[in-house]
Design a protein around this motif. Structure first.
Motif, PDB file in Angstrom:
ATOM      1  N   ALA A 121      -2.476   8.549 -10.162  1.00 28.10           N
ATOM      2  CA  ALA A 121      -1.027   8.715 -10.122  1.00 28.10           C
ATOM      3  C   ALA A 121      -0.332   7.474 -10.666  1.00 28.10           C
ATOM      4  O   ALA A 121      -0.931   6.394 -10.759  1.00 28.10           O
ATOM      5  CB  ALA A 121      -0.578   8.990  -8.685  1.00 28.10           C
ATOM      6  N   ARG A 123       2.017   5.475  -9.422  1.00 25.10           N
ATOM      7  CA  ARG A 123       2.096   4.318  -8.540  1.00 25.10           C
ATOM      8  C   ARG A 123       0.729   3.699  -8.289  1.00 25.10           C
ATOM      9  O   ARG A 123       0.625   2.484  -8.064  1.00 25.10           O
ATOM     10  CB  ARG A 123       2.752   4.727  -7.213  1.00 25.10           C
ATOM     11  CG  ARG A 123       4.265   4.875  -7.339  1.00 25.10           C
ATOM     12  CD  ARG A 123       4.924   5.186  -6.023  1.00 25.10           C
ATOM     13  NE  ARG A 123       6.373   5.121  -6.137  1.00 25.10           N
ATOM     14  CZ  ARG A 123       7.205   5.501  -5.180  1.00 25.10           C
ATOM     15  NH1 ARG A 123       6.727   5.980  -4.038  1.00 25.10           N
ATOM     16  NH2 ARG A 123       8.512   5.404  -5.348  1.00 25.10           N
ATOM     17  N   GLU A 124      -0.323   4.499  -8.326  1.00 23.76           N
ATOM     18  CA  GLU A 124      -1.667   3.945  -8.209  1.00 23.76           C
ATOM     19  C   GLU A 124      -2.000   3.131  -9.461  1.00 23.76           C
ATOM     20  O   GLU A 124      -2.618   2.066  -9.386  1.00 23.76           O
ATOM     21  CB  GLU A 124      -2.692   5.060  -8.005  1.00 23.76           C
ATOM     22  CG  GLU A 124      -4.144   4.621  -8.022  1.00 23.76           C
ATOM     23  CD  GLU A 124      -4.521   3.655  -6.898  1.00 23.76           C
ATOM     24  OE1 GLU A 124      -5.666   3.182  -6.915  1.00 23.76           O
ATOM     25  OE2 GLU A 124      -3.680   3.365  -6.008  1.00 23.76           O
ATOM     26  N   GLU A 168       6.281   1.178  -9.027  1.00 25.97           N
ATOM     27  CA  GLU A 168       6.941   2.351  -9.604  1.00 25.97           C
ATOM     28  C   GLU A 168       6.401   2.598 -11.006  1.00 25.97           C
ATOM     29  O   GLU A 168       5.978   1.655 -11.703  1.00 25.97           O
ATOM     30  CB  GLU A 168       8.458   2.144  -9.656  1.00 25.97           C
ATOM     31  CG  GLU A 168       9.236   3.404  -9.962  1.00 25.97           C
ATOM     32  CD  GLU A 168       8.923   4.532  -9.000  1.00 25.97           C
ATOM     33  OE1 GLU A 168       8.104   5.394  -9.384  1.00 25.97           O
ATOM     34  OE2 GLU A 168       9.475   4.565  -7.884  1.00 25.97           O
ATOM     35  N   THR A 323      -4.985   2.672   3.619  1.00 30.88           N
ATOM     36  CA  THR A 323      -4.142   3.849   3.460  1.00 30.88           C
ATOM     37  C   THR A 323      -4.391   4.855   4.574  1.00 30.88           C
ATOM     38  O   THR A 323      -3.453   5.401   5.163  1.00 30.88           O
ATOM     39  CB  THR A 323      -4.409   4.509   2.090  1.00 30.88           C
ATOM     40  OG1 THR A 323      -4.042   3.593   1.051  1.00 30.88           O
ATOM     41  CG2 THR A 323      -3.621   5.789   1.926  1.00 30.88           C
ATOM     42  N   SER A 396       1.397  12.952  -0.820  1.00 31.88           N
ATOM     43  CA  SER A 396       1.743  11.581  -0.443  1.00 31.88           C
ATOM     44  C   SER A 396       1.280  10.575  -1.493  1.00 31.88           C
ATOM     45  O   SER A 396       0.327  10.837  -2.232  1.00 31.88           O
ATOM     46  CB  SER A 396       1.101  11.217   0.902  1.00 31.88           C
ATOM     47  OG  SER A 396       1.642  11.975   1.957  1.00 31.88           O
ATOM     48  N   ASP A 397       1.966   9.441  -1.551  1.00 28.03           N
ATOM     49  CA  ASP A 397       1.435   8.301  -2.302  1.00 28.03           C
ATOM     50  C   ASP A 397       0.326   7.701  -1.456  1.00 28.03           C
ATOM     51  O   ASP A 397       0.570   7.234  -0.336  1.00 28.03           O
ATOM     52  CB  ASP A 397       2.522   7.254  -2.548  1.00 28.03           C
ATOM     53  CG  ASP A 397       3.507   7.690  -3.620  1.00 28.03           C
ATOM     54  OD1 ASP A 397       3.067   8.310  -4.599  1.00 28.03           O
ATOM     55  OD2 ASP A 397       4.709   7.404  -3.477  1.00 28.03           O
TER      56      ASP A 397
END
Length: 506
Positions: A121, A123-124, A168, A323, A396-397
């Motif tokens: 993703a 943000r990852e 971001e 996480t 979810s992030d």
């Protein structure tokens, strides 16, 4: 009993590791030797694939861009195909996130290379970029903003030491902006300013939060920023990295050239000519929106971050553990019940690991995390909490997790009760799907054996597995006093039979 909330540290098993970045503009690979916890880069490889240029209006990657990508992956495979599983991570970024036929491309890629291809993703991607920068540049306690302009997205991170604070990813990159604002290669003040304005509009969504957080120093990484930095150095424009004056000088040279084919600038590689105007427009918008006066360049970025992430997964620094622990607290999960289910599911896995070929560390991790998080949807609704839990995990992030890992975890949470045939709208490889089916069976059984939620009540059993069958043998008399468990196990046999699995017990 060992802690079930933290992955047990493993001795690092690899002498050589590699990271492959399937970017929207370029594909890159870095290979490193590991000795005494330190990395030494021994090989770097790259190819300008421009995968994002092959994204059509309908969201499909065209055949030509796929072929360019697969040809490049085949070259990488020659170098790392003999490396053991787990020592290589292949990550896809914005272009593969956006492509509707990404799974078709991944399937073809995995016919070429013997290591799994993951999609991460935005943000990852940002987090991993920050890891790469922080591990290769020491700024002490200074807070830094890191900007990475890629082919299809631009990542922004504010962090301090090794910890990211804000991450971001915005949908703007040098390839996508080239297609949008400079499609025929013509460069004018007008289309350049349109690109700057578009980038500024994108930045509005994060501008206030980032300015409020603040930073001490600005760092850039990867292609566009590296190109601008090299131009500034080669032409003697600045001794302080990239400045607004450098951007203005470069803009003038591009306007004077008028077309990508006419660009002749000391320090600019020929393959960068087609995207430099688009990348510079985004960088100009970043400087204007954030009021940046100077930006240094980092050689470390996504690939280096992936390398350090590989190392962290075999130590006590696996970000995925943090996480999961955050989610355990966030969703007020009953920890005693989670521990009981986790202990029993891992006990089951240990007994069938060889027969069902579930011998990878990743299978054990996914089952453990799913066991801990299977009740994360209970706070929303009891009757459909497995579906709510799957949605929470899926959407979810989750720092540290690739999309495949996150969806695998969501799939197990979804399937831990009721119909075994429930599925997410996500395609797994045939091998991964088989592993997930078997892990789901173990999770379902572990939950059933603790249906009465009695602390310290650990069932004694033995399991035997073969292909699509599983037999559970309980301590004599154990089921006699547990009619609810007996009924649930019988119902489970019916559920599993719908998928061709035979489950028996006594």
């Amino acid at each position: 009993m060992q802690s079930l909330l933290v992955q047990q540290s493993h001795d690092f098993p690899f002498e050589k590791i590699a990271a492959i970045d399937l970017g929207s503009n370029s594909f890159h690979m870095v290979v490193a030797q590991v000795a005494h916890g330190q990395l030494r880069i021994i090989g770097q490889y790259g190819e300008k694939v421009q995968l994002a240029a092959g994204l059509q209006d309908d969201g499909m990657l065209d055949d030509e861009s796929q072929k360019r990508g697969l040809d490049c992956i085949a070259q990488f495979a020659q170098v790392i195909d003999d490396l053991p599983p787990g020592s290589v991570r292949v990550v896809g970024t914005n272009a593969l996130r956006a492509a509707k036929n990404r799974y078709d491309f991944i399937s073809k890629a995995m016919d070429v290379i013997s290591h799994p291809v993951e999609i991460i993703a935005g943000r990852e991607e940002a987090r991993l970029i920050y890891v790469g920068v922080a591990r290769t540049m020491d700024h002490g306690d200074q807070k830094r903003i890191v900007v990475d302009i890629g082919g299809g997205s631009t990542e922004f991170i504010i962090g301090q030491q090794l910890e990211p604070i804000l991450t971001e990813s915005l949908h703007m990159g040098c390839v996508s902006y080239r297609k949008r604002f400079f499609p025929d290669g013509v460069i004018t003040k007008s289309n350049f300013q349109k690109a700057v304005t578009a980038a500024r509009l994108e930045l509005l969504s994060i501008q206030d939060d980032y300015l409020d957080e603040g930073w001490d120093i600005s760092i850039g990484s990867s292609g566009t920023i590296k190109a601008v930095y090299n131009i500034a150095v080669e032409n003697g424009w600045s001794k302080k990295g990239i400045t607004p004056k450098v951007l203005k000088q470069l803009q003038k040279l591009l306007f004077d050239a008028g077309h990508a084919d006419n660009i002749e600038i000391l320090g600019l590689k020929p393959e960068r000519k087609t995207t430099i105007a688009a990348g510079l427009a985004i960088l100009t918008a970043v400087f204007e929106c954030f009021g940046i006066k100077q930006m240094d360049f980092s050689v470390g970025a996504l690939r280096e971050g992936v390398l350090f992430d590989i190392m962290g997964r075999y130590a006590d620094t696996d970000i995925r553990e943090r996480t999961v622990n955050y989610m355990l607290n966030q969703y007020h999960i009953d920890m005693e019940q989670a521990k009981l289910v986790t202990h029993t599911s891992l006990s089951m896995l240990a007994q069938v690991r060889d027969d069902w070929q579930l011998d990878s560390v990743s299978n054990e991790d996914i089952l453990r995390w799913a066991s801990l998080l299977h009740e994360c949807g209970l706070g929303i609704s009891h009757s459909r909490y497995h579906k709510h839990g799957a949605y929470i995990i899926s959407e979810s992030d989750m720092p540290g997790f690739s999309q495949q890992e996150q969806q695998a975890l969501a799939s197990l949470v979804l399937r831990h009760r009721r119909k075994f045939t429930q599925s997410l709208d996500f395609r797994f490889t045939k091998s991964d799907q088989q592993d997930l089916d078997r892990l789901a069976i173990l999770l379902r059984l572990a939950i059933m054996l603790h249906i009465d939620r009695k602390e310290g009540d650990m069932p004694i059993f033995s399991l035997k597995a073969s292909d699509k069958s599983l037999h559970a043998e309980f301590l004599p008399g154990w089921l006699d006093g547990r009619p609810l468990t007996h009924a649930n196990l019988q119902r489970e046999a019916d559920y599993l039979s719908a998928s061709g699995y035979v489950f028996t017990f006594n």
